[in-house]
Design an enzyme around this catalytic site. Structure first.
Site, PDB file in Angstrom:
ATOM      1  N   ARG A 113      43.111  58.644  14.258  1.00  0.00           N
ATOM      2  CA  ARG A 113      43.283  58.787  15.720  1.00  0.00           C
ATOM      3  C   ARG A 113      44.376  57.882  16.270  1.00  0.00           C
ATOM      4  O   ARG A 113      44.346  57.505  17.452  1.00  0.00           O
ATOM      5  CB  ARG A 113      41.970  58.532  16.463  1.00  0.00           C
ATOM      6  CG  ARG A 113      40.861  59.491  16.067  1.00  0.00           C
ATOM      7  CD  ARG A 113      39.678  59.449  17.018  1.00  0.00           C
ATOM      8  NE  ARG A 113      38.571  60.192  16.458  1.00  0.00           N
ATOM      9  CZ  ARG A 113      37.566  59.640  15.774  1.00  0.00           C
ATOM     10  NH1 ARG A 113      37.549  58.342  15.599  1.00  0.00           N
ATOM     11  NH2 ARG A 113      36.600  60.396  15.313  1.00  0.00           N
ATOM     12  N   LYS A 135      56.762  63.022  22.860  1.00  0.00           N
ATOM     13  CA  LYS A 135      56.287  64.355  22.486  1.00  0.00           C
ATOM     14  C   LYS A 135      56.393  64.494  20.983  1.00  0.00           C
ATOM     15  O   LYS A 135      57.472  64.370  20.416  1.00  0.00           O
ATOM     16  CB  LYS A 135      57.141  65.433  23.149  1.00  0.00           C
ATOM     17  CG  LYS A 135      56.809  65.692  24.601  1.00  0.00           C
ATOM     18  CD  LYS A 135      57.516  66.949  25.069  1.00  0.00           C
ATOM     19  CE  LYS A 135      57.235  67.263  26.522  1.00  0.00           C
ATOM     20  NZ  LYS A 135      57.949  68.481  26.956  1.00  0.00           N
ATOM     21  N   GLU A 177      72.233  68.032  24.517  1.00  0.00           N
ATOM     22  CA  GLU A 177      71.198  67.396  25.339  1.00  0.00           C
ATOM     23  C   GLU A 177      71.807  66.358  26.284  1.00  0.00           C
ATOM     24  O   GLU A 177      71.267  66.082  27.359  1.00  0.00           O
ATOM     25  CB  GLU A 177      70.121  66.749  24.460  1.00  0.00           C
ATOM     26  CG  GLU A 177      69.275  67.728  23.651  1.00  0.00           C
ATOM     27  CD  GLU A 177      68.180  68.438  24.465  1.00  0.00           C
ATOM     28  OE1 GLU A 177      68.007  68.138  25.673  1.00  0.00           O
ATOM     29  OE2 GLU A 177      67.511  69.318  23.887  1.00  0.00           O
ATOM     30  N   LYS A 213      66.575  60.024  30.705  1.00  0.00           N
ATOM     31  CA  LYS A 213      65.280  60.496  30.216  1.00  0.00           C
ATOM     32  C   LYS A 213      64.174  59.474  30.494  1.00  0.00           C
ATOM     33  O   LYS A 213      63.063  59.830  30.906  1.00  0.00           O
ATOM     34  CB  LYS A 213      65.362  60.795  28.719  1.00  0.00           C
ATOM     35  CG  LYS A 213      64.064  61.395  28.195  1.00  0.00           C
ATOM     36  CD  LYS A 213      64.236  62.158  26.917  1.00  0.00           C
ATOM     37  CE  LYS A 213      62.897  62.757  26.497  1.00  0.00           C
ATOM     38  NZ  LYS A 213      62.984  63.473  25.225  1.00  0.00           N
ATOM     39  N   GLU A 223      54.076  65.226  31.685  1.00  0.00           N
ATOM     40  CA  GLU A 223      54.625  66.477  32.187  1.00  0.00           C
ATOM     41  C   GLU A 223      53.740  67.157  33.225  1.00  0.00           C
ATOM     42  O   GLU A 223      53.403  68.327  33.105  1.00  0.00           O
ATOM     43  CB  GLU A 223      54.913  67.434  31.004  1.00  0.00           C
ATOM     44  CG  GLU A 223      55.883  68.516  31.398  1.00  0.00           C
ATOM     45  CD  GLU A 223      56.535  69.187  30.186  1.00  0.00           C
ATOM     46  OE1 GLU A 223      56.929  68.467  29.265  1.00  0.00           O
ATOM     47  OE2 GLU A 223      56.650  70.396  30.199  1.00  0.00           O
ATOM     48  N   ARG A 227      58.750  65.744  34.914  1.00  0.00           N
ATOM     49  CA  ARG A 227      59.246  65.764  33.540  1.00  0.00           C
ATOM     50  C   ARG A 227      59.712  67.148  33.115  1.00  0.00           C
ATOM     51  O   ARG A 227      60.549  67.297  32.223  1.00  0.00           O
ATOM     52  CB  ARG A 227      58.161  65.248  32.586  1.00  0.00           C
ATOM     53  CG  ARG A 227      58.623  65.259  31.145  1.00  0.00           C
ATOM     54  CD  ARG A 227      57.750  64.441  30.254  1.00  0.00           C
ATOM     55  NE  ARG A 227      58.257  64.484  28.893  1.00  0.00           N
ATOM     56  CZ  ARG A 227      57.889  63.668  27.927  1.00  0.00           C
ATOM     57  NH1 ARG A 227      57.002  62.736  28.186  1.00  0.00           N
ATOM     58  NH2 ARG A 227      58.387  63.773  26.733  1.00  0.00           N
ATOM     59  N   ASN A 231      63.215  70.143  30.665  1.00  0.00           N
ATOM     60  CA  ASN A 231      63.200  71.405  29.928  1.00  0.00           C
ATOM     61  C   ASN A 231      64.361  72.320  30.316  1.00  0.00           C
ATOM     62  O   ASN A 231      64.430  73.463  29.864  1.00  0.00           O
ATOM     63  CB  ASN A 231      61.879  72.145  30.168  1.00  0.00           C
ATOM     64  CG  ASN A 231      60.711  71.429  29.525  1.00  0.00           C
ATOM     65  OD1 ASN A 231      60.842  70.856  28.453  1.00  0.00           O
ATOM     66  ND2 ASN A 231      59.569  71.450  30.196  1.00  0.00           N
ATOM     67  N   HIS A 234      65.740  74.957  28.065  1.00  0.00           N
ATOM     68  CA  HIS A 234      64.892  75.014  26.870  1.00  0.00           C
ATOM     69  C   HIS A 234      64.017  76.256  26.791  1.00  0.00           C
ATOM     70  O   HIS A 234      63.605  76.646  25.704  1.00  0.00           O
ATOM     71  CB  HIS A 234      64.011  73.755  26.782  1.00  0.00           C
ATOM     72  CG  HIS A 234      64.752  72.574  26.242  1.00  0.00           C
ATOM     73  ND1 HIS A 234      65.825  72.003  26.902  1.00  0.00           N
ATOM     74  CD2 HIS A 234      64.618  71.868  25.078  1.00  0.00           C
ATOM     75  CE1 HIS A 234      66.282  70.986  26.187  1.00  0.00           C
ATOM     76  NE2 HIS A 234      65.568  70.879  25.084  1.00  0.00           N
ATOM     77  N   HIS A 238      64.718  77.764  23.478  1.00  0.00           N
ATOM     78  CA  HIS A 238      63.689  77.851  22.424  1.00  0.00           C
ATOM     79  C   HIS A 238      63.514  79.283  21.939  1.00  0.00           C
ATOM     80  O   HIS A 238      63.309  79.527  20.752  1.00  0.00           O
ATOM     81  CB  HIS A 238      62.344  77.346  22.956  1.00  0.00           C
ATOM     82  CG  HIS A 238      62.155  75.868  22.774  1.00  0.00           C
ATOM     83  ND1 HIS A 238      61.164  75.170  23.431  1.00  0.00           N
ATOM     84  CD2 HIS A 238      62.808  74.960  22.018  1.00  0.00           C
ATOM     85  CE1 HIS A 238      61.245  73.898  23.086  1.00  0.00           C
ATOM     86  NE2 HIS A 238      62.238  73.745  22.233  1.00  0.00           N
ATOM     87  N   HIS A 251      69.362  73.687  17.297  1.00  0.00           N
ATOM     88  CA  HIS A 251      68.610  73.504  18.542  1.00  0.00           C
ATOM     89  C   HIS A 251      69.529  73.250  19.744  1.00  0.00           C
ATOM     90  O   HIS A 251      69.414  73.901  20.773  1.00  0.00           O
ATOM     91  CB  HIS A 251      67.631  72.340  18.389  1.00  0.00           C
ATOM     92  CG  HIS A 251      66.898  71.971  19.652  1.00  0.00           C
ATOM     93  ND1 HIS A 251      65.867  72.741  20.146  1.00  0.00           N
ATOM     94  CD2 HIS A 251      67.071  70.954  20.533  1.00  0.00           C
ATOM     95  CE1 HIS A 251      65.418  72.194  21.285  1.00  0.00           C
ATOM     96  NE2 HIS A 251      66.130  71.113  21.534  1.00  0.00           N
TER      97      HIS A 251
END
Lengths: 338, 338
Positions: A113, A135, A177, A213, A223, A227, A231, A234, A238, A251
């Site tokens: 954990r 993330k 980016e 960022k 998010e 936030r 994206n 994206h 994506h 990417h």
């Protein structure tokens, strides 16, 4: 240069420093078991540099490529940790690009954990973007980042020296980016791409991208709203990436393409295209609109009401969230980016 | 009866109510996609009761038993969600015992980095213990709970009616965690086992156990210190469980055994043994001390310094954390609990 991500008990430092890779052990305790996760695209010398600093480094070198962000590799990392008797006080260190960071981060988040996670990004893309923000993710059945956790590293060390060994296309890919960071929040950063040479200014580019960022993530770690502006490009990006992963688009290249239809000002769109050309990023693509739409339908950002929040840039350095019914998005997607 | 777990933005209600299973939809929005995870040990009628309340319920019934807490079943749940187009606004509902709750909770924590998790425990063990606290997990290579996340449910509904269908041994097994709650923090709860019939007092037993756990978890959600007291009996208990999982001892039975050597007062140890006998819990076992020690060495609670923090009960209703070198623990473990 040093940035501190201020997230209460989850705060951590981001070090941007030439030769930083050989000083990780001075910045955080490596006098323990450390799973060092890397891939075949990372020069062996970097791995040796890191392992030399660990009391009990356990290297795992995975095949380079998106296919490594799988449940199988996730299980592999966890099993190696268990077999080597890793405890809660031990650590995982990611040495590589976004794939390695995302996968190793999720393993660090999940083993017992949560154990200490150290991220040493070695690509422009990961130094500029994926190494901070917390993330972590793996892919599932070809859909990107379907499974993962929000989990902050304890330290990020971005060593610009490691970028020198990157193939040119790989180096440029990550800059998309940074162009994004400029478009949504930092006019000066965008203009730097118009007027300067990106290779010469790479430290400033990495630093300014991370500042942008950091400011966003600090105000919205999980998010809830703000936030989501990160994206930008994206959602479509994506989808293009998912559809083209055999076609070999990177990417950043996909994100670059995905941003264009979301820039509302025609003259800014032209300037952006000019920056892409200067850098060597793609600025046009044809695709199957139905296929792209299918991928977007499975996007994490699609709500149960069948609408999706996309980010639009009305003018340079500004952005806004726009909730769009999926059907309307179909018109924006079209049959390509032109 | 209702308890509210106060954890800031992660607060949630725990409802203990006869017939509660048929009212879940009144307590939380089920007007969405809901992955209903259950196992072959749960009566089909319960599954029907839950599915009838969901707009788009997707049932997954897994084989009963600890083997289901695997990386494979984790992947299976995530894949089903992806195939059914689950988005961030959808939910996972666990209907069953601790195995189902732990597995489904980890899937809820990880799918798209977290979707709503609803826990409907249907066994004494899960109603008393595993359904609250936010620990989710799967096993790896035969080692319990090696992989998982801290992830709080949005709602817990414990319906005492569901306990009536449990086999007697299964019902009693769960009470070990309530005896634990009494030993470490609630004198009156322990005495209730000495003087009353557990079947008749089950609602009070569940309620008091949850109150104790709630108080601890609220003050230490991620097990920085205090929460570790809940592990009373679990270090040895988990090891016995790992070593005996083919021998067929249940979790609660193992915890019951694991508590005995950690009770420092001889007369309280006698009273505890008497309670076990009254209930039908085992109070003696022989084992291979070396094998048990190996499992403890892999325990999450073992530190990099080779010491482990165990919980000891000096007198009824009190406990303390004790950091013990692994070698010293070997003497305590011995070759059995006698």
């Amino acid at each position: 240069m040093k940035l501190t991500m201020r997230l209460g008990v989850r705060s951590y430092d981001i070090i941007i420093k030439q030769g930083g890779l050989s000083r990780v052990g001075q910045l955080i305790n490596l006098n323990r078991r450390v799973l060092v996760v890397s891939d075949t695209g990372v020069p062996e010398a970097y791995l040796k540099t890191v392992l030399a600093q660990c009391r009990e480094g356990v290297p795992v070198v995975l095949p380079q490529g998106e296919g490594t962000k799988s449940l199988e590799c996730f299980g592999q990392l966890l099993t190696v940790m268990l077999e080597h008797g890793f405890t809660r006080g031990d650590a995982v260190l990611a040495l590589g690009g976004g794939v390695v960071g995302d996968l190793a981060g999720f393993a660090a988040a999940s083993y017992m954990r949560g154990v200490t996670f150290i991220n040493c990004p070695t690509t422009t893309l990961s130094q500029i973007d994926s190494s901070i923000g917390g993330k972590t993710a793996i892919n599932l059945a070809g859909t990107k980042n379907t499974v993962g956790a929000f989990y902050q590293p304890s330290l990020v060390v971005a060593d610009p020296d490691t970028l020198k060994s990157l193939p040119e296309r790989h180096f440029i890919n990550g800059l998309a980016e940074a162009v994004k960071a400029g478009l949504i929040a930092d006019e000066g950063l965008f203009e730097l791409f118009e007027t300067e040479d990106a290779h010469e200014k790479i430290e400033e580019i990495v630093y300014r991208s991370l500042v942008m960022k950091k400011n966003v993530v600090e105000r919205d770690e999980r998010e809830a709203g703000l936030r989501a502006t990160l994206n930008f490009g994206h959602t479509l990006g994506h989808a293009i990436e998912s559809a083209n992963h055999l076609g070999g688009l990177y990417h950043g290249e996909c994100v670059a393409l995905g941003m264009l239809p979301m820039i509302e000002d025609a003259s800014l769109r032209r300037r952006t295209r000019a920056v892409y050309k200067k850098l060597g990023l793609p600025s046009r693509i044809r695709y199957d609109g139905d296929e792209i739409f299918e991928f977007i339908r499975h996007d994490k950002k699609t709500g149960p009401d069948g609408a999706i929040t996309v980010v639009k840039v009305p003018r340079l350095g500004e952005c806004r969230l726009d909730k769009v019914p999926l059907e309307d998005l179909k018109a924006i997607i079209g049959e390509g980016v032109r």
